[in-house]
Design a protein around this motif. Structure first.
Motif, short mmCIF file in Angstrom:
data_model
loop_
_atom_site.label_atom_id
_atom_site.label_comp_id
_atom_site.label_asym_id
_atom_site.label_seq_id
_atom_site.Cartn_x
_atom_site.Cartn_y
_atom_site.Cartn_z
N GLU A 103 9.51 7.01 -18.73
CA GLU A 103 9.46 7.65 -17.42
C GLU A 103 10.83 8.26 -17.11
OE1 GLU A 103 7.99 5.02 -14.45
OE2 GLU A 103 6.21 4.49 -15.62
N GLY A 147 5.15 10.49 -8.68
CA GLY A 147 4.85 10.53 -10.11
C GLY A 147 5.68 9.56 -10.91
N PRO A 148 5.54 9.60 -12.24
CA PRO A 148 6.25 8.64 -13.09
C PRO A 148 7.77 8.78 -12.99
CG PRO A 148 5.08 10.28 -14.40
CD PRO A 148 4.71 10.53 -12.99
N LYS A 207 4.51 6.04 -5.06
CA LYS A 207 4.56 6.21 -6.52
C LYS A 207 3.60 7.29 -6.98
CE LYS A 207 4.89 1.68 -7.59
NZ LYS A 207 4.90 0.47 -8.40
N SER A 208 2.41 7.30 -6.36
CA SER A 208 1.44 8.32 -6.81
C SER A 208 1.88 9.71 -6.37
CB SER A 208 0.02 7.98 -6.32
OG SER A 208 -0.04 8.18 -4.94
N THR A 209 2.60 9.78 -5.23
CA THR A 209 3.07 11.10 -4.78
C THR A 209 4.22 11.59 -5.65
OG1 THR A 209 2.53 10.40 -2.54
CG2 THR A 209 3.88 12.37 -2.75
N ASP A 245 0.85 -1.21 0.00
CA ASP A 245 0.00 0.00 0.00
C ASP A 245 0.87 1.25 0.00
OD1 ASP A 245 -2.08 -1.72 0.07
OD2 ASP A 245 -2.56 -1.43 2.21
N SER A 302 3.87 1.52 -1.08
CA SER A 302 4.52 1.66 -2.38
C SER A 302 3.63 2.42 -3.36
CB SER A 302 4.86 0.26 -2.91
OG SER A 302 5.10 0.30 -4.29
N VAL A 303 2.34 2.06 -3.37
CA VAL A 303 1.39 2.72 -4.27
C VAL A 303 1.30 4.21 -3.93
CG1 VAL A 303 -1.06 2.81 -4.96
CG2 VAL A 303 0.07 0.58 -4.59
N ARG A 304 1.26 4.48 -2.62
CA ARG A 304 1.16 5.88 -2.19
C ARG A 304 2.42 6.67 -2.60
NH1 ARG A 304 0.31 5.17 3.62
NH2 ARG A 304 -1.03 3.47 3.04
N TYR A 344 9.61 7.05 -11.01
CA TYR A 344 10.09 6.59 -9.70
C TYR A 344 9.57 5.18 -9.44
CZ TYR A 344 11.66 11.27 -8.70
OH TYR A 344 12.33 12.46 -8.75
#
Lengths: 227, 872
Positions: free
Chosen positions: B650, B240-241, B236-238, B230, B232-234, B243
């Motif tokens: 990316e 951005g691409p 990556k979304s913070t 979870d 990790s998803v947070r 990373y």
């Protein structure tokens, strides 16, 4: 005198045992003789034939053929002697399955580096004499037992040898074919002056010989010429 | 059954010591190679895992953005993300150890990993213990001295360094001196990279290695109860691409994916060596059955059941397999130690990143696998001949017949048909591309093609012998007696000839295939290099420039080079710069090359375009504000892209969508390479570093003068060296040669097993023909003639076996290279026929078979004629 054997001994080692196959055999054979050697299994008759033919080395003693002492020859000399001065006939014919009747007949001379074209006339003539005119290009699997043995006889004669050695030549043939082969050998001796030494179990076959030598336990038990 | 094995089976093995030894050794070599490669593969993977685990420590996630790193400000953003307990930055750089200043002489360049860490925060992720068992507890002292460095005890001992020793490292600003402030015991991160690591303060490392304002990775310890996935998803979304936030195991998996195809390939080659051993056992059991016909008949007459006879022969084979495997596991362990350096060198050259294995993981499980594989292989090999033994009728067996090993059984008769079917299956699936749709088919195809060739090949050998005889007769007349008899013997029993040559053919097939792959790789790269690399010198820091394992340089070096009289500069006044980094594209690692714009007057030879004219396509790479790229042929094949398509790449600055302007040849990465304008690269990757500079001499200027100038300006002080065009090419070719060195061991093992197989079957062939050989001797063949005849048979078999192996090996390798290689190993490589290797393989076939024929020939000559004539 063609063959002189003196004090010929052959011993084998089998495990811890020493077996005396021949215990000092001495004998002489003249040109034009047809000698039949008989004896029970294990008596030493085949060993004697092998030593005469230079197929085996004696433990002691001498084998002189035409004054040539075989026991002193090196392997190349002995091999050359076998192909040019001796002829062999075996119980199982021992023809090479890939060679034709003509090539099998010429084999001893081919091994002597003679060209097939050179030796072909003689091989052909011998096969024709032996009634195999139409079988020259046949391989052994296309021949009958009697025909194969006749090819073997032609092979034994091709180099015009001093001595022909036959080991049970009729042992693998039916009686009729066997008789024909024996008559052929007798004829060779009688008409062409060849010398034949034949090892056999069969007393009837031995009767074709001009001389009978009986071997037992590695020694000559009886040696008599027929009248 | 146990009695049969004890009183008959084992005694028979003892009575035939040479055959028992040859068969056992055949299995031993097969198992050794199989196990050796297996051990290396496992050790490589374990080493990846160990290194990643040692470096990540307590961290559950690692944030990265590729080789170029990312801005250090990201650390504060990450720390604010919910669920992050600790976020610790690190700068990683591979540096070249130049040598100790105290020992006077410079040592050859040796690589080590520099970890730039924030010691104030490190303890929350990693623990470092010094050799005196003290945890580093005074980081402030360490930080106060920017030249401070901590080495592992292992590395220091190997290089004669102690606390306070001063030594030099190649940095992006040239050579720099460092002082050893501590020695680590082999725990935690100090275990990574076989101990070839050094710890520095992160800011010092940034300055020394040209990474000012950058971070290579941030290791994250989540708060209690927080799921790393979870989080990790947070993250990556913070961020951005561009990373990645990966768990340690997925980092390890991604390394494993990179080496998987290579490992599959070498495992395949090693399995083939085992297969040669299987042929050897099958042959050996066949002979045993033929020799012991009468014994089998007697046993059957005395009441032995068919099952008992089956168990007797299978038991003997399993026993040989077991003994061979026992020897094989020790040989395999030794082989692994020798081969590992060649395999890792090969992987390093292929992946353009250092692959190291510090120890071979030889466990009881590995040993058990070796024993099991060898015993089972021998057992399976014995099944068919053992079944044949059960079908021997007691009455028939008692008859006086010559031993016939290679009976024309139904299976033997249809062997070439089976081989033809297997080869056709491979050809059809490869040509139709079915193997690409169903990847499992590729593995089946590899086995099918080799077994197919080994089964069909001997039939071709027999035809070649026949053709050889016909041609000889046609052009030279009558064949001389000895060669004639030799060829007759080979033709007489095609099944026997086939079984004689199978094991050697297998070995030769392997040699040919490896030669084709090796030569095609070499030639493709050589031709590409000749076309594209025209610079007089390649200037970089010390290291392996051919695999870009160099310390990147500051771009100012290019301008300094440009000022050297006689140096032709690019449009920006600098020597031509190239930056090479690794990049993630759709989950796969690819390479990225960023070049300075070329001077149109010089031409566009650097770009070996496959589908466009360089004059048209190259300017498109350097024009306009929007980035454009060129892609390598293997990138196009892997990702199904063509000129005119757009990519989603990316970068640390976000996703860019460059248009593909051309497809070109490049061999830097198995998954593919992107070419981009270095200005665009600097803009999106924020990385001004340069991997190497291409230096061209102006017309009329001697390259030697320029080289002397570069050496005097940079050599001693900056550890920057200029390699001539020729030196780079030689060095690249030698790297390629090195990366194929391990195949020599595979070839050698396969050939040794093949030689033993041929030796074994020739002995059998002599045994089968004993009476015939006796007849030949009786009618006047000398020993020398007999030896010549058998040697002629052996060498003819070897030479024609090599011809057949060349035909099938080239066919398989051609199909493999033109259809499957891109998917198996990654590269798009042209097929080049290795003429010289073929000639040497033919020669090898003759030499190996001649060698294998020596003993049987000598043995045949020793058989007493009288015994041979009586032989049954």
């Amino acid at each position: 005198m063609l063959l002189e054997i003196s004090e010929l001994k052959k011993t084998y080692t089998q495990g811890n045992q020493t077996i005396e196959a021949l215990k000092g055999v001495s004998l002489t054979i003249d040109r034009g003789e047809f000698v039949a050697i008989m004896g029970p299994s294990g008596s030493g008759k085949s060993t004697l034939l092998h030593l005469i033919g230079g197929l085996d080395r004696a433990t002691s003693g001498k084998v002189l053929i035409n004054q040539q002492n075989l026991t002193l020859l090196s392997d190349p000399e002995l091999s050359r002697f076998r192909r040019l001065k001796l002829g062999f006939i075996f119980q199982f014919f021992n023809l090479l399955p890939t060679l034709t009747a003509l090539e099998n007949t010429a084999l001893p001379l081919l091994l002597d580096d003679q060209k097939l074209s050179q030796v072909e006339p003689r091989a052909k003539a011998l096969l024709e004499q032996l009634g195999l005119k139409g079988r020259l290009d046949h391989t052994p699997d296309q021949l009958s037992g009697g025909e194969m043995q006749r090819v073997a006889i032609a092979r034994a004669l091709v180099s015009d040898p001093l001595l022909i050695l036959a080991d049970e030549p009729t042992g693998n043939l039916d009686s009729k074919t066997g008789l024909a082969i024996l008559e052929l050998l007798s004829k060779m001796v009688r008409d062409q002056g060849h010398t034949v030494i034949m090892v056999t179990h069969d007393p009837k076959a031995a009767e074709h010989g001009t001389r009978l030598i009986k071997i037992r336990d590695g020694a000559v038990e009886e040696d008599r010429r027929r009248a | 059954m146990r009695n049969l094995l004890t009183y008959v089976g084992f005694r028979h093995l003892r009575r035939k010591p040479l055959r028992t030894l040859l068969t056992t050794l055949g299995i031993a070599f097969g198992v050794a190679l199989y196990l050796g490669i297996r051990l290396i593969n496992e050790s490589v993977l374990n080493s990846f895992q160990d290194t990643i685990e040692s470096i990540t420590g307590k961290a559950k996630l690692t944030v990265s953005a590729g080789d170029a790193g990312f801005p250090e400000e990201r650390l504060e953003i990450i720390r604010k993300i919910k669920g992050v307990k600790h976020a610790v930055p690190m700068v990683e750089s591979r540096a070249y150890f130049v040598g100790s200043l105290h020992d006077g002489a410079e040592k050859p360049a040796e690589t080590m990993m520099i970890l730039g860490v924030d010691l104030l925060q490190e303890q929350s992720v990693r623990t470092y213990k010094t050799t005196d068992e003290q945890v580093i507890d005074d980081p402030l002292v360490f930080l106060n001295q920017p030249d401070s460095i901590i080495l592992t005890h292992t590395f220091a001992k190997a290089h004669g360094l102690k606390i306070d020793s001063v030594f030099e490292l190649a940095t992006s600003h040239g050579k720099r001196s460092f002082t050893v402030r501590g020695l680590l015991s082999p725990e935690g991160p100090a275990k990574a990279y076989g101990g070839a690591i050094a710890i520095m303060d992160i800011d010092g490392a940034r300055v020394s290695f040209g990474k000012e304002g950058k971070t290579d990775r941030i290791d994250i310890v989540p708060t209690e109860g927080e799921s790393p996935d979870d989080l990790s998803v947070r993250i990556k979304s913070t961020l951005g691409p561009g990373y990645f936030a990966e768990r340690p195991e997925s980092q390890s998996e991604s390394m494993e994916r990179m080496v998987k195809s290579f490992q599959v390939m070498i495992r395949f080659f090693s399995t083939l060596a085992l297969l040669v051993g299987v042929f050897l056992v099958a042959n050996s059991v066949s002979v045993s059955v033929a020799e012991r016909r009468r014994e089998i008949g007697t046993l059957r007459a005395l009441g032995a059941t068919q099952k008992g006879i089956l168990a007797l022969f299978l038991g003997e084979a399993a026993c040989l397999g077991f003994l061979g495997s026992l020897a094989g596991i020790f040989m395999g362990r030794a082989l692994a130690s020798v081969l590992v350096q060649f395999v890792t060198r090969s992987l390093t050259a292929q992946l353009l990143q250092k692959v190291e294995v510090s120890k071979i993981d030889f466990t009881l499980t590995s040993a058990l696998i070796g024993v099991l594989v060898g015993t089972l292989a021998a057992f399976i090999a014995a099944v068919i001949p053992s079944f044949r033994a059960t079908r021997i009728h007691p009455v028939e067996a008692m008859k006086r017949t010559e031993a016939a090993v290679s009976q024309n059984s139904r299976l033997t008769r249809y062997t070439p048909h089976i081989g033809f079917f297997l080869l056709s299956f491979m050809i059809v699936t490869v040509i139709t591309g079915l193997d690409l749709r169903f990847p499992g088919l590729q593995l089946i195809n590899q086995g099918a093609s080799m077994i197919g060739a080994a089964l069909l090949g001997p039939a071709l050998v027999v035809r070649l012998i026949r053709l050889n005889m016909q041609l000889y007769r046609k052009f030279f007349g009558v064949i001389k007696t000895i060669p004639r008899l030799a060829q007759d013997n080979l033709l007489r029993s095609p099944a026997r000839t086939a079984s004689n040559i199978t094991s050697l053919m297998f070995g030769l097939l392997l040699v040919i295939m490896i030669a084709v792959v090796n030569h095609s790789f070499r030639t493709s790269i050589e031709i590409w290099l000749d076309r594209t690399f025209k610079a007089d010198f390649l200037v970089s820091s010390n290291g392996q420039i051919t695999s870009y394992q160099v310390q990147p340089l500051d771009e100012s070096v290019g301008f300094e080079l440009g000022k050297i009289p006689g140096v032709r500069t690019g449009l920006n006044g600098s020597a031509y710069a190239v930056r090479y980094i690794h990049l993630q594209y759709q989950g796969k690692q690819i390479g990225l090359k960023a070049f300075d714009a070329p001077d149109p007057k010089l031409g566009y030879f650097t770009y070996d375009l496959a589908d466009q004219k360089p004059e048209k396509a190259v300017p498109l790479l350097y024009m306009g504000n929007e980035p454009t790229v060129m892609i390598s042929t293997n990138f196009a094949a892997h990702f199904n892209k063509k000129t005119g398509d757009f990519l989603d790449v990316e970068t640390p600055s976000g996703i860019i969508h460059p248009k593909i302007v051309a497809i070109l040849t490049d061999f830097a990465s198995p998954q593919g390479v992107l070419y981009i304008d270095r200005e665009q690269y600097k803009k999106y990757w924020k990385d001004p570093l340069v991997s190497a500079f291409g230096v061209y001499a102006q017309p009329g200027v001697s390259p030697d003068t320029i080289r002397k100038e570069i050496d005097s300006r940079f050599g001693a002080t900056r550890n920057i060296i200029a390699r001539s065009n020729k030196e780079v090419k030689i060095s690249l070719m030698s790297a390629i040669n090195q990366s194929f060195t391990y195949t020599r061991a595979i070839e050698a093992a396969a050939l040794i097993v093949g030689l033993m197989g041929l030796l074994n079957t020739l002995l059998i062939s002599v045994m089968e023909r004993t009476r015939e050989l006796g007849t030949l001797r009786a009618v006047g063949m000398s020993k020398a003639q007999l030896i010549r005849m058998i040697l002629t048979e052996a060498t003819l078999l070897g030479a024609l076996g090599a011809v057949a192996a060349t035909f099938f090996g080239s066919l398989i390798a051609y199909l493999w290279m033109t259809h499957s290689l891109t998917h198996t190993l990654g590269w798009v490589v042209n097929f080049y026929f290795p003429w010289s290797a073929i000639l040497s393989t033919l020669l090898l076939g003759v030499v190996v078979s001649g060698f294998a024929g020596l003993y049987p020939a000598w043995k045949a000559a020793q058989i007493p004629i009288s015994e041979a004539l009586d032989y049954e």
